[in-house]
Design a protein around this motif. Structure first.
Motif, mmCIF file in Angstrom:
data_model
loop_
_atom_site.group_PDB
_atom_site.id
_atom_site.type_symbol
_atom_site.label_atom_id
_atom_site.label_comp_id
_atom_site.label_asym_id
_atom_site.label_seq_id
_atom_site.Cartn_x
_atom_site.Cartn_y
_atom_site.Cartn_z
ATOM 1 N N TYR A 1 71.878 27.964 92.324
ATOM 2 C CA TYR A 1 71.652 28.913 91.454
ATOM 3 C C TYR A 1 71.336 28.369 90.023
ATOM 4 C CZ TYR A 1 71.692 33.786 89.581
ATOM 5 O OH TYR A 1 71.384 34.863 89.137
ATOM 6 N N ILE A 2 70.219 28.745 89.718
ATOM 7 C CA ILE A 2 69.637 28.096 88.183
ATOM 8 C C ILE A 2 69.885 29.363 87.073
ATOM 9 C CG2 ILE A 2 67.392 28.725 88.275
ATOM 10 C CD1 ILE A 2 66.652 25.922 86.984
ATOM 11 N N SER A 3 70.680 28.620 86.173
ATOM 12 C CA SER A 3 70.879 29.509 84.730
ATOM 13 C C SER A 3 70.141 28.308 83.539
ATOM 14 C CB SER A 3 72.464 29.556 84.492
ATOM 15 O OG SER A 3 72.557 29.842 83.275
ATOM 16 N N GLY B 1 58.294 26.057 81.018
ATOM 17 C CA GLY B 1 57.627 27.188 80.894
ATOM 18 C C GLY B 1 57.514 27.950 82.339
ATOM 19 N N GLN B 2 57.580 26.945 83.404
ATOM 20 C CA GLN B 2 57.463 27.751 84.973
ATOM 21 C C GLN B 2 58.843 28.133 85.413
ATOM 22 O OE1 GLN B 2 55.996 24.008 86.552
ATOM 23 N NE2 GLN B 2 57.871 23.684 87.718
ATOM 24 N N LEU B 3 60.029 28.036 84.747
ATOM 25 C CA LEU B 3 61.213 28.433 85.100
ATOM 26 C C LEU B 3 61.608 29.743 84.865
ATOM 27 C CD1 LEU B 3 63.507 25.187 83.934
ATOM 28 C CD2 LEU B 3 62.761 25.811 86.211
ATOM 29 N N LYS B 4 62.444 30.337 85.804
ATOM 30 C CA LYS B 4 63.040 31.699 85.567
ATOM 31 C C LYS B 4 64.521 31.569 85.876
ATOM 32 C CE LYS B 4 59.132 34.707 86.603
ATOM 33 N NZ LYS B 4 58.523 35.441 87.735
ATOM 34 N N SER B 5 65.295 32.101 85.276
ATOM 35 C CA SER B 5 66.653 32.061 85.284
ATOM 36 C C SER B 5 67.099 32.982 86.371
ATOM 37 C CB SER B 5 67.440 32.074 83.941
ATOM 38 O OG SER B 5 68.942 32.061 84.189
#
Length: 140
Positions: free
Chosen positions: A52-54, A88-92
């Motif tokens: 799970y990315i933060s 830029g492509q990351l969504k937390s």
């Protein structure tokens, strides 16, 4: 007869050859739990992990579970050193698959209880997309 033997030998060699890309052969697919529990086993190795990315102002962390993020349990995560062009492509706040090089923290590092960090990241992809890519490839 000799042509048949040579043909069979050639087919056997092709069947035995590993034709997967070099990057796929050298990457260790590991659970985040395994990475945290045995960081020395993966130190300086290419890894593929799901978590799970933060993403925040100064911290990008891959947690085992969403609840680890929500309850601020950094020891259940690893720091991510994300290349600028990927930011830029990351969504937390989602599960992702990450490919990169794991580097375990040593006694002198500021780790906040984490086992290490993933650097030289080449892939961060939402897990549902990665799972579709791996369907039909067997167990993984």
């Amino acid at each position: 007869m000799r042509e048949i033997y040579c043909s069979l030998l050639f087919v056997g060699i092709l069947a035995a050859a590993d034709v997967s890309p070099e990057s796929e052969k050298s990457i260790a697919r590991v659970s985040l739990v395994g990475l945290i529990a045995s960081p020395g086993a993966y130190d300086e190795k290419k890894v593929s992990v799901i978590g799970y990315i933060s993403t925040g102002y100064e911290d990008e962390i891959l947690y085992i579970h969403r609840e680890d993020y929500e309850n601020s349990i950094p020891s259940n995560g690893v720091r991510l050193v994300i290349p600028e062009q990927m930011r830029g492509q990351l969504k937390s706040g989602r599960y992702v698959e990450v490919h990169g090089v794991f580097r375990m923290y040593t006694a002198g590092d500021t780790s906040n209880g984490m086992a290490g960090r993933i650097t030289s990241i080449t892939k961060i992809e939402p897990w549902f997309l990665a799972a579709q890519e791996h369907q039909g490839r067997g167990c993984w």
